[in-house]
Design an enzyme around this catalytic site. Structure first.
Site, short mmCIF file in Angstrom:
data_model
loop_
_atom_site.label_atom_id
_atom_site.label_comp_id
_atom_site.label_asym_id
_atom_site.label_seq_id
_atom_site.Cartn_x
_atom_site.Cartn_y
_atom_site.Cartn_z
N PHE A 82 12.62 7.38 0.13
CA PHE A 82 11.94 7.17 1.40
C PHE A 82 12.83 6.30 2.28
CE2 PHE A 82 10.49 4.17 -1.79
CZ PHE A 82 10.63 2.93 -1.18
N ASP A 99 10.62 -7.70 0.00
CA ASP A 99 10.98 -7.31 1.35
C ASP A 99 12.38 -6.76 1.25
OD1 ASP A 99 10.61 -6.91 4.06
OD2 ASP A 99 11.52 -8.81 4.61
N ARG A 101 0.84 -1.20 0.00
CA ARG A 101 0.00 0.00 0.00
C ARG A 101 0.88 1.25 0.00
NH1 ARG A 101 -3.58 -3.49 2.81
NH2 ARG A 101 -5.62 -3.52 1.79
N LYS A 103 6.04 3.00 -4.05
CA LYS A 103 6.65 1.81 -4.64
C LYS A 103 6.04 1.44 -5.98
CE LYS A 103 8.47 -0.85 -0.72
NZ LYS A 103 8.41 -2.13 0.00
N HIS A 139 18.92 -1.46 -5.18
CA HIS A 139 18.68 -2.85 -4.83
C HIS A 139 17.32 -3.30 -5.34
CE1 HIS A 139 16.98 -0.17 -1.90
NE2 HIS A 139 16.36 -1.12 -1.24
N THR A 199 2.37 3.90 -1.78
CA THR A 199 2.09 4.48 -3.10
C THR A 199 3.35 4.88 -3.86
OG1 THR A 199 1.77 6.65 -2.07
CG2 THR A 199 -0.20 5.30 -2.43
N TYR A 236 15.54 4.98 4.56
CA TYR A 236 16.90 5.40 4.93
C TYR A 236 17.64 6.11 3.80
CZ TYR A 236 16.03 2.12 8.77
OH TYR A 236 15.49 1.48 9.86
N ASP A 237 16.97 6.39 2.69
CA ASP A 237 17.61 7.03 1.54
C ASP A 237 18.41 8.29 1.88
OD1 ASP A 237 16.92 5.16 -0.38
OD2 ASP A 237 15.07 6.18 -0.96
#
Length: 208
Positions: free
Chosen positions: A164, A76, A12, A16, A192, A14, A166-167
């Site tokens: 978003f 994940d 959920r 991604k 990744h 948005t 730890y970026d």
């Protein structure tokens, strides 16, 4: 004319969905229509109870495939910090204890906790890597799993407004900018998640 296959991305988040759409399109799976769980507001939440990235990705993909009756993809991902013995790892999204919370405050709390834990760690020991395991599952139980890794280092203060998690404190190898300072296209090319979903695109084609 054959309808393009629809695949449900088990999230959920948005941010991604367009990221995964772009990566799959760049990898040659642009005819696949990717939708998020926003299209299924009553879909049950899937608890990430497995001890590995692969286990959690498969758990979510299979659960969503069963619920929707459509092919599903899930990932994940998390941050492994060398000085923290590979943690937060699978606990990255809830490192500060905000279980099930998708708010920006959760991301901020997780990031700040890592910064605090590394406060006395010298630059040469601040190595880290982003890890993403992506999985595809069909309602009939077939599955495909891949992994992507981005090595880098953690800085001591936030930089950048994109991305978003730890970026804002992660600088990839060969870069001086954080992943939060990269454009979406630049990030997808090295990330990744980009690496994992590019590999997944080929497996998805076989499954579909």
């Amino acid at each position: 004319m054959t309808e393009p296959p629809t695949v449900v991305l088990a999230t959920r988040n948005t941010k991604k969905v367009p990221e995964v759409r772009a990566v799959l399109a760049e990898a040659g799976a642009g005819d696949v229509e990717v939708i998020g769980l926003d299209a299924y507001p009553d879909a049950p939440e899937v608890a990430e109870t497995e001890p590995t990235f692969a286990g959690n990705a498969l758990l979510k993909a299979h659960a969503v495939a069963r619920y929707t009756g459509l092919p599903a993809i899930a990932d994940d991902s998390g941050l492994r910090v060398d000085a923290l013995n590979g943690m937060p790892g699978v606990l990255s999204a809830r490192w500060s204890g905000h279980f099930g919370d998708e708010s920006p405050d959760k991301d901020d709390a997780n990031l700040q906790l890592v910064l605090d834990q590394l406060a006395d760690t010298p630059a040469e020991r601040r190595g880290a890597e982003f890890v993403c395991v992506a999985a595809a599952a069909l309602p009939d139980g077939r599955e495909h799993v891949v992994e992507g890794i981005l090595r880098g280092r953690l800085i001591t203060e936030r930089r950048g407004e994109n991305g978003f998690g730890y970026d804002p404190i992660f600088v990839p190898e060969g870069e001086e900018r954080t992943t939060a300072q990269l454009t979406a296209e630049e990030k997808n090319a090295i990330s990744h998640r980009g690496a994992a979903f590019r590999d997944l695109a080929a497996g998805l084609r076989v499954l579909l």
